[in-house]
Design a protein around this motif. Structure first.
Motif, short mmCIF file in Angstrom:
data_model
loop_
_atom_site.label_atom_id
_atom_site.label_comp_id
_atom_site.label_asym_id
_atom_site.label_seq_id
_atom_site.Cartn_x
_atom_site.Cartn_y
_atom_site.Cartn_z
N GLU A 51 2.91 9.89 0.73
CA GLU A 51 1.80 9.56 1.63
C GLU A 51 1.98 8.13 2.15
O GLU A 51 1.04 7.35 2.20
CB GLU A 51 0.48 9.69 0.88
CG GLU A 51 0.21 11.11 0.42
CD GLU A 51 -1.03 11.21 -0.45
OE1 GLU A 51 -1.48 10.19 -0.97
OE2 GLU A 51 -1.53 12.33 -0.61
N GLU A 53 2.36 6.70 5.06
CA GLU A 53 1.64 6.17 6.22
C GLU A 53 0.25 5.68 5.85
O GLU A 53 -0.17 4.62 6.30
CB GLU A 53 1.56 7.23 7.33
CG GLU A 53 1.04 6.68 8.65
CD GLU A 53 1.83 5.48 9.16
OE1 GLU A 53 1.19 4.52 9.64
OE2 GLU A 53 3.07 5.47 9.05
N GLU A 54 -0.46 6.42 5.01
CA GLU A 54 -1.79 5.99 4.57
C GLU A 54 -1.70 4.71 3.75
O GLU A 54 -2.48 3.78 3.94
CB GLU A 54 -2.47 7.08 3.73
CG GLU A 54 -2.90 8.28 4.54
CD GLU A 54 -3.53 9.34 3.65
OE1 GLU A 54 -4.20 8.96 2.67
OE2 GLU A 54 -3.34 10.52 3.95
N VAL A 55 -0.77 4.68 2.82
CA VAL A 55 -0.60 3.51 1.97
C VAL A 55 -0.16 2.32 2.80
O VAL A 55 -0.68 1.22 2.67
CB VAL A 55 0.41 3.80 0.83
CG1 VAL A 55 0.72 2.56 0.04
CG2 VAL A 55 -0.11 4.90 -0.07
N SER A 57 -0.55 1.75 6.01
CA SER A 57 -1.64 1.29 6.88
C SER A 57 -2.66 0.46 6.10
O SER A 57 -3.14 -0.57 6.58
CB SER A 57 -2.33 2.47 7.54
OG SER A 57 -1.45 3.13 8.40
N ALA A 58 -2.99 0.92 4.91
CA ALA A 58 -3.96 0.20 4.08
C ALA A 58 -3.43 -1.19 3.71
O ALA A 58 -4.16 -2.18 3.78
CB ALA A 58 -4.28 0.99 2.82
#
Length: 107
Positions: A51, A53-55, A57-58
């Motif tokens: 995951e 992209e989520e990580v 971005s965060a």
């Protein structure tokens, strides 16, 4: 007398210098942090996670927020330093003017 107030322009100037030093040090640390936590560096670090992209971005958002906040704090320290320097100059000028009045009155 506990109600007396005194101001030492030299001590104010030293305090201003301390704030200026902290502002410089913090700004330098923020630039170094920003260089190490830019989007590209974070993407490289999290690129292989499932995951990612989520990580990524965060972390990019968190790093950008920290850079902005700490940069603002460094600028604020610099502004406080300048205000203290100005106050020290004004206090010294006032002291000299008062001393001149007292000297002038005795002659």
């Amino acid at each position: 007398m506990s109600g007396d107030f005194s101001l030492d322009p030299q001590e104010l100037a030293k305090l201003a210098g301390a704030f200026a030093t902290r502002a410089y040090d913090l700004a330098s640390a923020v630039r170094e942090f920003q260089g190490r936590t830019g989007a590209e560096q974070i993407h490289d670090g999290f690129g292989f996670l499932t995951e990612s992209e989520e990580v990524t971005s965060a972390y990019v958002e968190l790093a950008a927020g920290m850079v902005e906040s700490l940069g603002n704090l460094a600028r604020h320290f610099d502004e406080v330093s300048q205000a203290l320097k100005d106050n020290a100059k004004n206090s010294e000028a006032s002291d000299e003017a008062l001393a001149g009045l007292f000297k002038g009155g005795k002659t």
